[in-house]
Design a protein around this motif. Structure first.
Motif, short mmCIF file in Angstrom:
data_model
loop_
_atom_site.label_atom_id
_atom_site.label_comp_id
_atom_site.label_asym_id
_atom_site.label_seq_id
_atom_site.Cartn_x
_atom_site.Cartn_y
_atom_site.Cartn_z
N THR A 288 0.93 -0.98 -0.21
CA THR A 288 0.08 0.02 0.07
C THR A 288 1.06 1.28 0.02
N SER A 289 0.53 2.08 -0.60
CA SER A 289 1.18 3.53 -0.71
C SER A 289 0.36 4.82 -0.13
N SER A 290 -0.70 4.64 0.45
CA SER A 290 -1.41 5.96 0.72
C SER A 290 -2.25 5.49 2.05
N THR A 291 -2.59 6.76 2.60
CA THR A 291 -3.77 6.21 3.69
C THR A 291 -4.95 5.73 3.03
N GLY A 292 -5.59 6.13 1.86
CA GLY A 292 -6.77 5.49 1.22
C GLY A 292 -6.58 4.28 1.11
N GLU A 293 -5.57 3.60 0.43
CA GLU A 293 -5.20 2.25 0.35
C GLU A 293 -5.26 1.39 1.42
N ILE A 294 -4.74 1.96 2.60
CA ILE A 294 -4.59 1.23 3.79
C ILE A 294 -6.04 0.96 4.39
N LEU A 295 -6.74 2.12 4.11
CA LEU A 295 -8.34 2.03 4.66
C LEU A 295 -9.13 0.88 3.98
N VAL A 296 -9.04 0.88 2.64
CA VAL A 296 -9.63 -0.09 1.96
C VAL A 296 -9.23 -1.54 2.07
N LYS A 297 -7.85 -1.69 2.63
CA LYS A 297 -7.17 -3.00 2.70
C LYS A 297 -7.93 -3.53 3.94
N GLY A 298 -7.74 -2.47 5.02
CA GLY A 298 -8.34 -2.81 6.31
C GLY A 298 -9.71 -3.30 6.36
N TYR A 299 -10.81 -2.63 5.61
CA TYR A 299 -12.02 -2.82 5.61
C TYR A 299 -12.45 -4.21 4.80
N ARG A 300 -11.37 -4.56 3.44
CA ARG A 300 -11.62 -5.72 3.06
C ARG A 300 -11.30 -7.06 4.12
N ARG A 301 -10.02 -6.87 4.64
CA ARG A 301 -9.76 -7.83 5.54
C ARG A 301 -10.81 -8.08 6.78
N LEU A 302 -11.47 -7.00 7.31
CA LEU A 302 -12.48 -7.06 8.07
C LEU A 302 -13.71 -8.14 7.67
N ILE A 303 -13.97 -7.52 6.52
CA ILE A 303 -15.28 -8.38 5.82
C ILE A 303 -14.85 -9.62 5.64
N GLY A 304 -13.76 -10.16 5.12
CA GLY A 304 -13.14 -11.33 4.90
C GLY A 304 -13.10 -12.22 6.28
N THR A 305 -12.72 -11.53 7.18
CA THR A 305 -12.56 -12.27 8.52
C THR A 305 -13.95 -12.45 9.11
N VAL A 306 -14.84 -11.62 8.83
CA VAL A 306 -16.24 -11.96 9.64
C VAL A 306 -16.80 -13.00 8.83
N CYS A 307 -16.84 -13.16 7.55
CA CYS A 307 -17.40 -14.42 6.73
C CYS A 307 -16.58 -15.54 7.09
N GLY A 308 -15.23 -15.33 7.11
CA GLY A 308 -14.56 -16.57 7.61
C GLY A 308 -14.71 -17.24 8.87
N VAL A 309 -15.13 -16.24 9.91
CA VAL A 309 -15.40 -16.81 11.26
C VAL A 309 -16.72 -17.59 11.16
N VAL A 310 -17.73 -17.10 10.26
CA VAL A 310 -18.82 -17.89 10.26
C VAL A 310 -18.49 -19.21 9.64
N ALA A 311 -17.69 -19.63 8.43
CA ALA A 311 -17.42 -20.51 7.85
C ALA A 311 -16.44 -21.39 9.06
N GLY A 312 -15.60 -20.94 9.66
CA GLY A 312 -15.00 -21.65 10.75
C GLY A 312 -15.55 -22.28 11.48
N VAL A 313 -16.76 -21.33 11.99
CA VAL A 313 -17.54 -22.22 12.96
C VAL A 313 -18.33 -23.38 12.74
N ALA A 314 -18.97 -23.30 11.31
CA ALA A 314 -19.21 -24.45 10.43
C ALA A 314 -18.39 -25.68 10.39
N LEU A 315 -17.29 -25.27 9.97
CA LEU A 315 -16.15 -26.39 9.57
C LEU A 315 -15.82 -26.93 10.88
#
Length: 758
Positions: free
Chosen positions: A455-482
């Motif tokens: 990443t090179s700017s604060t905006g890129e870091i913001l978008v990447k952090g948001y995407r990681r959080l979304i993926g983590t939330v969905c992954g937790v649901v899948a992790g519980v099921a698995l």
């Protein structure tokens, strides 16, 4: 109806082409399989040695890191990095085990490793890898709760993991530069065929269907460009001669330009007015008014469909195994459209399409010659022979030029600035993570560190952090099921972990949210293996991830920040300068000036434009609240993409001047490029400093500026006409950039008034 062997073969080829186009060079597939295989080998060996589950997990994680962390292109360098990496891993794991009971020294060492891991990026691929190993293996020691008494077993697990990684990399999935380039070429061919097929759909689409087909056309054009850049990025590593790499780069660029130009010509032919190339790059751009169905005539339409299908067949059968007489006849017939006397009767826009088909066929021939050699020349027509002579003349003069830019120093250097930012964010993550969990605070630190990668700017870091959080939330649901499905079945859990790892590496270049989903799902299974699984643990994972992302964003905003606007302005100025260099050098060569390495310049332009696209992602994200700014950013990027297309076309035509018997230099073109160079320089200066003086000049068209007296030189289809058309479109695009950038535009009346007053 039972499928014949030939139709089945075509079906298999179509499926293969689609997969090759979706994963250029099979780079994602190879990476995922190599990592999974390294982990499987590690688990098999450690299980045979009766290793406990904790050390099995440590070995599996070590194999994963050792496999994906190495970035060098050649095998000798990779082997050296693996050896150094093993030593680094042992030292880092040992530090983590010894300091586990000493919290403050452990945290300080962790921070030091984080700083070094980020700062080491400035030393190239090996520095990046060794820094990554130091950080990741300290993290692994925390994850598996390593202790001094377990160090001998951990060292054994690390040795097995690195050995398994080496076997997977150098034996089972041995990947050479030549092999990767070959697969990338196949992907380029497949994507080129897909683009032509979509262009045929566009030609046949009804007015109601046109917008959807144009969206597909933009996607396929972008994917072809991506494949071309991937090939060009690998050419420097090819062990063949520099001249051969340069020839291949020329042929790839020719094919890309010819294909994109054919799409524009097809849109013109089916429209009642000339299309703006901006339509091919900007979603929602005005679509040219469409005439009544059948306006071109049934015979002309049928002939054009037949020739487009023939061109698609030539591209689909581009490999060395397809050299039959039928293909030669098709190629010769389509190449004939490069001669004016062979063009079918019809409106000028339709004749342009047939010329475009001829130029695209020439580009396909050039690709075949560059990849597979000359082949049989006995059935060549005069036009085919002439095309071969042009390619041979270009190959003889092929060379290369090296260029570089001085890196920034001190705190302005990207790696140094990011190292301080990550350390500041990690301190916050450690402090906050302690309040959430005294045992698993390191998840927040890991997230803070990861959001700064690439990443090179604060905006890129913001978008990447948001995407990681979304993926983590969905992954937790899948992790519980698995975890509920797995229960106490250890090897079933390991099998699902391998599937998650495969998904992680296969989807990483496509979607960061998907990768985060697979990572979190894998963690749920790993906790099951370590008998520490609970829903509360996975919920804690979400909390730690959110905290780490927030700390990373806060650090990026406070510590040596690089605002998104500042970063995009830097990239925008670079693109404008590169655009001006390509356009000026191409016009100079077209007007009889000294030859320049235009393709290298065009490649630098494409690289800068890709950097700009990435920098503007935070501004063009669907959730951005700045809607007007999002539209402006999209418009600017689309204008620059359109301008880059015309600049590449000028460069490709200028490259023919020293070798072609049909393309001659025209000294009058030098004047046409003066205003263009001036306007680009004014825009670049204004982006660098809004207080800069200067106005963008508009006025008469490029063609009228030449005061042409020989109308034959400007007839449709002539080289001069084609060059002027690209210059005119580029000039219009550059003037169009002035409005969103806030640069004043002056017409001839204003300039005359100011001159008289002076």
């Amino acid at each position: 109806m039972t499928a014949t062997p030939r139709s089945s073969g075509r079906t298999r080829t179509g499926v293969f082409d689609r997969f090759a186009a979706s994963d250029p060079g099979y780079i994602r597939l190879t990476s995922a399989l190599r990592t999974v295989c390294a982990i499987v080998l590690t688990l098999v060996v450690l299980y045979a040695l009766h290793t406990v589950v904790f050390h099995l997990v440590a070995g599996a994680m070590a194999a994963m890191v050792a496999t994906f962390g190495v970035r060098e292109k050649t095998r000798p360098k990779q082997a050296v990095t693996l050896v150094i990496g093993l030593i680094t891993a042992c030292v880092s794991m040992s530090l983590g085990a010894v300091l586990a009971s000493h919290r403050i020294p452990s945290d300080l060492v962790f921070l030091a490793l984080i700083f070094c891991a980020v700062y080491a990026r400035r030393f190239g691929d090996r520095g990046y890898t060794i820094g990554l190993f130091g950080f990741q293996f300290y993290f692994v020691s925390l994850f598996v709760h390593a202790s001094p008494s377990s160090l001998p077993q951990i060292w054994l697990a690390l040795a097995v993991a690195f050995a398994s990684s080496a076997v997977s990399r150098f034996v089972l999935f041995r990947q050479s530069t030549v092999g990767t380039l070959g697969r990338l070429r196949n992907a380029f061919r497949a994507r080129l065929a897909q683009l032509v097929a979509t262009q045929v759909e566009m030609f046949d689409a009804t007015p109601d269907e046109l917008e959807k087909v144009l969206a597909d056309l933009r996607r396929d054009t972008a994917r072809l460009h991506e494949a071309a850049l991937m090939i060009q990025g690998r050419l420097d590593d090819e062990p063949d001669s520099v001249a051969r790499a340069d020839v291949l780069q020329r042929r790839i660029a020719d094919a890309e330009i010819a294909a994109e130009r054919l799409g524009v010509l097809l849109l013109n032919a089916r429209s009642a007015e000339r299309a703006d190339t901006l339509t091919m790059h900007l979603p929602g751009a005005p679509v040219p008014r469409q005439p009544a169905t059948g306006a071109l005539g049934a015979d002309t339409t049928a002939l054009l469909r037949r020739d487009l299908a023939a061109l698609h067949l030539l591209i689909s059968r581009l490999g060395p195994e397809h050299r039959g007489t039928a293909h030669v006849r098709l190629r010769n017939r389509l190449l004939g459209y490069r001669e004016e006397e062979n063009l079918p009767a019809g409106p000028p826009a339709v004749q342009d399409v047939f010329r475009g088909v001829g130029e695209a066929t020439r580009a396909v021939l050039g690709l075949r010659l560059a990849l597979d050699g000359p082949g049989d020349e006995s059935d060549d027509t005069a036009e085919t022979a002439r095309s071969r002579e042009e390619f041979e003349a270009e190959a003889v003069s092929a060379g290369s030029a090296e260029s570089g830019e001085e890196d920034e120093t001190g705190l302005r250097r990207r790696s140094t600035r990011a190292a301080f930012q990550v350390c500041a964010g990690s301190v916050l993550a450690m402090a906050g993570g302690e309040f959430l969990s005294a045992q698993r605070w390191y998840w927040a630190v890991l997230t803070c560190w990861v959001v700064f990668l690439n990443t090179s700017s604060t905006g890129e870091i913001l978008v990447k952090g948001y995407r990681r959080l979304i993926g983590t939330v969905c992954g937790v649901v899948a992790g519980v099921a698995l975890a509920g499905l797995v229960g106490n079945h250890t090897w079933t859990a390991f099998g699902l972990v391998l599937l998650c790892i495969f998904g992680m590496f296969f989807t990483a270049p496509l979607s960061y949210a998907l990768m985060s989903f697979f990572v979190t799902s894998m963690l749920g299974l790993l906790y099951t293996l370590l008998h520490t699984y609970s829903v509360a643990v996975l919920v804690l994972r979400i909390e730690e991830t959110a905290l780490g992302a927030a700390c990373g964003m806060f650090a990026a905003l406070i510590v040596l920040p690089v605002r998104t606007g500042r970063r995009t302005d830097q990239q925008l100025r670079t693109v404008l300068l590169r655009l001006g260099e390509v356009a000026s050098a191409a016009v100079a060569q077209l007007s009889g000036g000294a030859p320049a390495d235009l393709l290298d310049m065009a490649r630098d332009l494409d690289t800068a434009l890709d950097d700009l696209r990435r920098s503007t992602q935070p501004l063009t994200h669907p959730f951005t609240p700045l809607r007007e700014r999002r539209q402006s950013a999209r418009y600017l990027v689309a204008l620059l993409e359109s301008g880059a297309y015309h600049a590449r076309s000028l460069a490709a035509t200028a490259e023919l001047v020293p070798y072609s018997k049909r393309v001659a230099a025209d000294p009058r073109l030098a004047r046409a490029g003066d205003r263009l160079a001036h306007n680009i320089a004014v825009l670049a200066a204004h982006v660098a400093d809004e207080r800069a003086d200067g106005e963008v000049e508009s006025g008469a068209s490029i063609a009228s500026m030449l005061e042409e007296t020989d109308s034959e030189a400007l007839r449709t289809g002539s080289v001069t006409f084609r060059v002027l058309r690209h210059l005119q479109r580029l000039d219009e695009g550059v003037i169009g950039l002035a409005r969103p950038l806030g640069v004043p535009v002056s017409g001839p009346e204003e300039r005359t008034t100011r001159t008289a007053a002076a």
